[in-house]
Design a protein around this motif. Sequence first.
Motif, PDB file in Angstrom:
ATOM      1  N   GLY A   1       0.818  -1.208   0.000  1.00 35.20           N
ATOM      2  CA  GLY A   1       0.000   0.000   0.000  1.00 35.20           C
ATOM      3  C   GLY A   1       0.849   1.254   0.000  1.00 35.20           C
ATOM      4  O   GLY A   1       0.567   2.217  -0.711  1.00 35.20           O
ATOM      5  N   ALA A   2       1.911   1.269   0.812  1.00 41.34           N
ATOM      6  CA  ALA A   2       2.793   2.435   0.872  1.00 41.34           C
ATOM      7  C   ALA A   2       3.520   2.608  -0.460  1.00 41.34           C
ATOM      8  O   ALA A   2       3.649   3.730  -0.960  1.00 41.34           O
ATOM      9  CB  ALA A   2       3.795   2.290   2.009  1.00 41.34           C
TER      10      ALA A   2
ATOM     11  N   TYR B   1       3.286   5.997  -3.009  1.00 38.70           N
ATOM     12  CA  TYR B   1       4.442   6.761  -3.497  1.00 38.70           C
ATOM     13  C   TYR B   1       4.554   6.663  -5.019  1.00 38.70           C
ATOM     14  O   TYR B   1       4.873   7.654  -5.685  1.00 38.70           O
ATOM     15  CB  TYR B   1       5.725   6.291  -2.827  1.00 38.70           C
ATOM     16  N   ALA B   2       4.303   5.493  -5.562  1.00 43.19           N
ATOM     17  CA  ALA B   2       4.350   5.330  -7.021  1.00 43.19           C
ATOM     18  C   ALA B   2       3.267   6.181  -7.684  1.00 43.19           C
ATOM     19  O   ALA B   2       3.510   6.800  -8.726  1.00 43.19           O
ATOM     20  CB  ALA B   2       4.183   3.859  -7.392  1.00 43.19           C
ATOM     21  N   GLY B   3       2.093   6.221  -7.083  1.00 40.61           N
ATOM     22  CA  GLY B   3       1.014   7.055  -7.619  1.00 40.61           C
ATOM     23  C   GLY B   3       1.362   8.533  -7.598  1.00 40.61           C
ATOM     24  O   GLY B   3       1.059   9.274  -8.539  1.00 40.61           O
ATOM     25  N   ALA B   4       2.018   8.979  -6.522  1.00 43.42           N
ATOM     26  CA  ALA B   4       2.425  10.381  -6.432  1.00 43.42           C
ATOM     27  C   ALA B   4       3.452  10.717  -7.509  1.00 43.42           C
ATOM     28  O   ALA B   4       3.372  11.770  -8.157  1.00 43.42           O
ATOM     29  CB  ALA B   4       2.979  10.670  -5.041  1.00 43.42           C
TER      30      ALA B   4
ATOM     31  N   ALA C   1      -3.221  16.516  -6.672  1.00 44.49           N
ATOM     32  CA  ALA C   1      -3.808  15.201  -6.939  1.00 44.49           C
ATOM     33  C   ALA C   1      -3.080  14.114  -6.156  1.00 44.49           C
ATOM     34  O   ALA C   1      -3.715  13.214  -5.586  1.00 44.49           O
ATOM     35  CB  ALA C   1      -3.761  14.897  -8.437  1.00 44.49           C
ATOM     36  N   SER C   2      -1.772  14.196  -6.092  1.00 48.74           N
ATOM     37  CA  SER C   2      -1.032  13.180  -5.339  1.00 48.74           C
ATOM     38  C   SER C   2      -1.334  13.278  -3.850  1.00 48.74           C
ATOM     39  O   SER C   2      -1.411  12.270  -3.165  1.00 48.74           O
ATOM     40  CB  SER C   2       0.468  13.291  -5.609  1.00 48.74           C
ATOM     41  N   ALA C   3      -1.537  14.493  -3.334  1.00 52.11           N
ATOM     42  CA  ALA C   3      -1.883  14.644  -1.923  1.00 52.11           C
ATOM     43  C   ALA C   3      -3.269  14.082  -1.649  1.00 52.11           C
ATOM     44  O   ALA C   3      -3.490  13.412  -0.636  1.00 52.11           O
ATOM     45  CB  ALA C   3      -1.821  16.109  -1.519  1.00 52.11           C
ATOM     46  N   TRP C   4      -4.196  14.339  -2.531  1.00 46.65           N
ATOM     47  CA  TRP C   4      -5.568  13.894  -2.333  1.00 46.65           C
ATOM     48  C   TRP C   4      -5.663  12.365  -2.346  1.00 46.65           C
ATOM     49  O   TRP C   4      -6.322  11.768  -1.510  1.00 46.65           O
ATOM     50  CB  TRP C   4      -6.462  14.478  -3.411  1.00 46.65           C
TER      51      TRP C   4
ATOM     52  N   ALA D   1       2.921  13.159  -1.183  1.00 44.62           N
ATOM     53  CA  ALA D   1       2.740  14.450  -1.838  1.00 44.62           C
ATOM     54  C   ALA D   1       3.946  15.350  -1.617  1.00 44.62           C
ATOM     55  O   ALA D   1       4.302  16.139  -2.495  1.00 44.62           O
ATOM     56  CB  ALA D   1       1.477  15.127  -1.329  1.00 44.62           C
ATOM     57  N   LEU D   2       4.578  15.251  -0.454  1.00 44.56           N
ATOM     58  CA  LEU D   2       5.792  16.036  -0.229  1.00 44.56           C
ATOM     59  C   LEU D   2       6.913  15.558  -1.145  1.00 44.56           C
ATOM     60  O   LEU D   2       7.681  16.370  -1.674  1.00 44.56           O
ATOM     61  CB  LEU D   2       6.202  15.968   1.238  1.00 44.56           C
TER      62      LEU D   2
END
Length: 116
Positions: A3-4, A8-11, A41-44, A51-52
Amino acid sequence: MTGAFSRYAGALLAVAIGIGLALWLDPVVVATVILLMAVLASAWFSGLCPALLASVVATLGLDFFFTPPFYTLTLKVSHLSHLAMFAVIAAVFARGSARRGYPARSLRQARDRLGA
């Protein structure tokens, strides 16, 4: 752990798509706007920490692709104020967007736990 990694990959994927769109729409839309939307979008969808990371990668992408001399990572002193301002705004937006997305993620995780 998976999940983690996916968060990160999605961000990072959001930033990569943002850079691609910014390069494609360069004469029409300012790259900073598109990259800020990618960080939002990555934060959401991914949360604050991914997101950072997206904010840092977007700042480096802004320097590499959209700050002269192009296609070099220079981080010149004359550009640092602009890049630092982008990084701060992106981090603030990421924090705000992650806080708004937290209840939805929390409900989704609770539903998944109950369903499993």
